[in-house]
Write a protein that holds these residues in place. Structure first.
Motif, short mmCIF file in Angstrom:
data_model
loop_
_atom_site.label_atom_id
_atom_site.label_comp_id
_atom_site.label_asym_id
_atom_site.label_seq_id
_atom_site.Cartn_x
_atom_site.Cartn_y
_atom_site.Cartn_z
N SER A 62 0.76 -1.29 -0.10
CA SER A 62 -0.08 -0.11 0.18
C SER A 62 0.85 1.41 -0.11
O SER A 62 2.04 1.13 0.62
N LYS A 63 0.19 2.56 -0.42
CA LYS A 63 0.91 3.70 -0.55
C LYS A 63 1.32 4.02 0.83
O LYS A 63 2.53 4.55 1.37
N GLU A 64 0.43 3.64 2.09
CA GLU A 64 0.89 4.08 3.30
C GLU A 64 2.18 3.17 3.71
O GLU A 64 3.00 3.74 4.23
N LYS A 65 2.10 2.05 3.73
CA LYS A 65 3.34 1.16 4.00
C LYS A 65 4.49 1.57 3.34
O LYS A 65 5.70 1.54 3.70
N THR A 66 4.32 1.76 1.76
CA THR A 66 5.46 2.21 1.16
C THR A 66 6.01 3.69 1.58
O THR A 66 7.22 3.78 1.89
N LEU A 67 5.20 4.47 2.44
CA LEU A 67 5.62 5.88 2.55
C LEU A 67 6.32 5.54 4.11
O LEU A 67 7.48 6.22 4.10
N GLU A 68 5.96 4.53 4.86
CA GLU A 68 6.65 4.04 6.15
C GLU A 68 8.01 3.66 5.72
O GLU A 68 8.99 4.12 6.50
N LEU A 69 8.08 2.91 4.85
CA LEU A 69 9.46 2.39 4.31
C LEU A 69 10.31 3.26 3.96
O LEU A 69 11.38 3.52 4.40
N LYS A 70 9.86 4.31 3.10
CA LYS A 70 10.65 5.28 2.67
C LYS A 70 10.94 6.18 3.73
O LYS A 70 12.26 6.60 3.93
N ASN A 71 10.21 6.76 4.54
CA ASN A 71 10.56 7.33 5.73
C ASN A 71 11.84 6.92 6.79
O ASN A 71 12.56 7.40 7.19
N ILE A 72 11.59 5.51 6.96
CA ILE A 72 12.46 4.85 7.53
C ILE A 72 13.98 4.82 7.12
O ILE A 72 15.02 5.08 7.67
N CYS A 73 14.04 4.42 5.80
CA CYS A 73 14.93 4.78 4.87
C CYS A 73 15.60 5.92 4.90
O CYS A 73 16.96 5.99 5.18
N GLN A 74 15.13 7.09 4.72
CA GLN A 74 15.43 8.31 4.78
C GLN A 74 15.81 8.90 6.05
O GLN A 74 16.80 9.52 6.28
N HIS A 75 15.41 8.39 6.95
CA HIS A 75 15.72 8.50 8.54
C HIS A 75 17.36 8.00 8.60
O HIS A 75 18.16 8.67 9.15
N LEU A 76 17.32 6.83 8.04
CA LEU A 76 18.66 5.95 8.43
C LEU A 76 19.79 6.40 7.36
O LEU A 76 20.87 6.25 7.77
N MET A 77 19.32 6.86 6.25
CA MET A 77 20.18 7.08 5.33
C MET A 77 19.89 8.45 4.50
O MET A 77 19.25 8.74 3.37
N PRO A 78 20.18 9.48 5.43
CA PRO A 78 19.54 10.83 4.96
C PRO A 78 20.04 11.19 3.87
O PRO A 78 19.48 12.16 3.13
N SER A 79 21.22 11.10 3.29
CA SER A 79 21.78 11.41 2.09
C SER A 79 21.62 10.72 0.78
O SER A 79 21.88 10.99 -0.32
N ALA A 80 20.92 9.75 0.87
CA ALA A 80 20.43 8.62 -0.02
C ALA A 80 19.19 9.25 -0.84
O ALA A 80 18.08 9.89 -0.22
N HIS A 81 19.29 9.30 -2.08
CA HIS A 81 18.33 9.69 -2.89
C HIS A 81 17.18 8.46 -3.10
O HIS A 81 17.61 7.21 -3.28
N TRP A 82 15.83 8.81 -3.10
CA TRP A 82 15.08 7.78 -3.02
C TRP A 82 14.23 7.52 -4.49
O TRP A 82 13.89 8.58 -5.05
#
Ligand SMILES: Nc1ncnc2c1ncn2[C@@H]1O[C@H](COP(=O)(O)OP(=O)(O)OP(=O)(O)O)[C@@H](O)[C@H]1O
Ligand SMILES: CC(C)(CO)[C@@H](O)C(=O)NCCC(=O)O
Length: 259
Positions: A62-82
């Motif tokens: 789902s869009k919601e779960k994907t956003l959750e995944l994206k937020n976690i990734c961006q929190h842990l890897m702030p300089s990485a482009h999604w």
């Protein structure tokens, strides 16, 4: 520089680390359940996460779960482009006859691009055997469309949850030496499920033949690839690539970054 590849499917999330070099497309792929609960502690186990510059994701959740995944990734890897692949990604590289390409699953698009890159110029039946089984026809450098059916586990679960007398054989599913008429209920379901999976693939192969498409390869991917592979005809053109979605994500990255 490292690239994190993520395949978020309806049953499991798989990930891999790549250096981004095309020669390394076959190495370094890992499968893990670490994202299942989408916990940031789990994600912190991604090796060398500080070196990750790009995160390439295929998501059919789902869009919601994907956003959750994206937020976690961006929190842990702030300089990485999604970056997220969709049914409309790289249409110039591989056109599709799908009426509305936006509808096409991101994982199917990734598998098609991966198959095209790994087996350049070939006519390929691209099969994903996960929660759902998908069968896509790539011929003459174009996606001609495909078929969607329930995967093995879903078939077993649906039969028991929608009938009074059929047991759920999901935990008993194993490799069958051959598909034959069964002499018990459990075996009947077991053999029936494999017959429908192999039968659908056989129909796709027949479609190709009747439409003068000479298939060079059948590529099987997904969690059930090894269970299904030996029941297919055309063993001489069969290739198993369990992580084709992840390889397709790397192919898409390479297409976008070709100089
Ligand atoms: N270790 C495992 N954990 C879960 N499922 C497994 C495992 N090994 C094999 N399977 C089988 O593989 C299927 C999941 O395959 P896969 O991970 O390719 O699907 P998915 O990507 O989550 O699904 P989809 O892309 O169709 O949404 C399960 O339905 C099950 O039948
Ligand atoms: C069919 C699945 C579930 C297989 O993972 C996925 O590709 C999906 O959600 N597809 C969207 C519909 C389509 O591909 O036409």
């Amino acid at each position: 520089m490292s690239i994190l590849l993520i395949d978020a499917g309806n049953t499991r999330i798989k990930w891999a680390i790549s250096s981004g070099a095309s020669s390394e497309i076959n190495v370094g792929f890992k499968t893990s359940d670490v994202f299942n609960n989408l916990s940031s502690e789990d994600l912190s186990s991604v090796p060398n996460s500080a070196e990750i510059t790009h995160i390439i994701c295929s998501s059919v959740i789902s869009k919601e779960k994907t956003l959750e995944l994206k937020n976690i990734c961006q929190h842990l890897m702030p300089s990485a482009h999604w970056h997220q692949i969709t049914g409309t990604s790289a249409l110039n590289q591989l056109p599709t006859k799908y009426k509305n390409p936006e509808q096409l699953g991101a994982d199917r698009r990734a598998m098609l691009l991966g198959a095209q890159q790994l087996f350049s110029g070939k006519n390929i039946l691209v099969i994903g055997t996960g929660t759902a089984t998908t069968i896509d026809l790539l011929a003459n450098q174009e996606h001609l469309g495909g078929w969607i059916l329930p995967g093995i586990t879903l078939m077993a679960e649906m039969l028991s949850s929608n009938t009074a007398n059929l047991p759920n054989i999901f935990e008993k599913i194993r490799s069958l030496s051959k598909i034959e008429p069964a002499l018990s209920t459990e075996e009947g379901i077991h053999h029936g499920i494999f017959a429908s999976q192999a039968g659908a693939i056989s129909i796709a192969e027949q479609y190709a033949k009747h439409n003068n498409i000479q298939l060079d390869l059948t590529v099987l991917s997904g969690g059930n690839a090894n269970l299904i592979s030996h029941h297919l005809d055309n063993q001489n053109i069969l290739v198993t690539e369990p992580q084709l979605v992840l390889k397709g994500l790397l192919a898409w990255y390479l297409i976008n970054n070709a100089s």
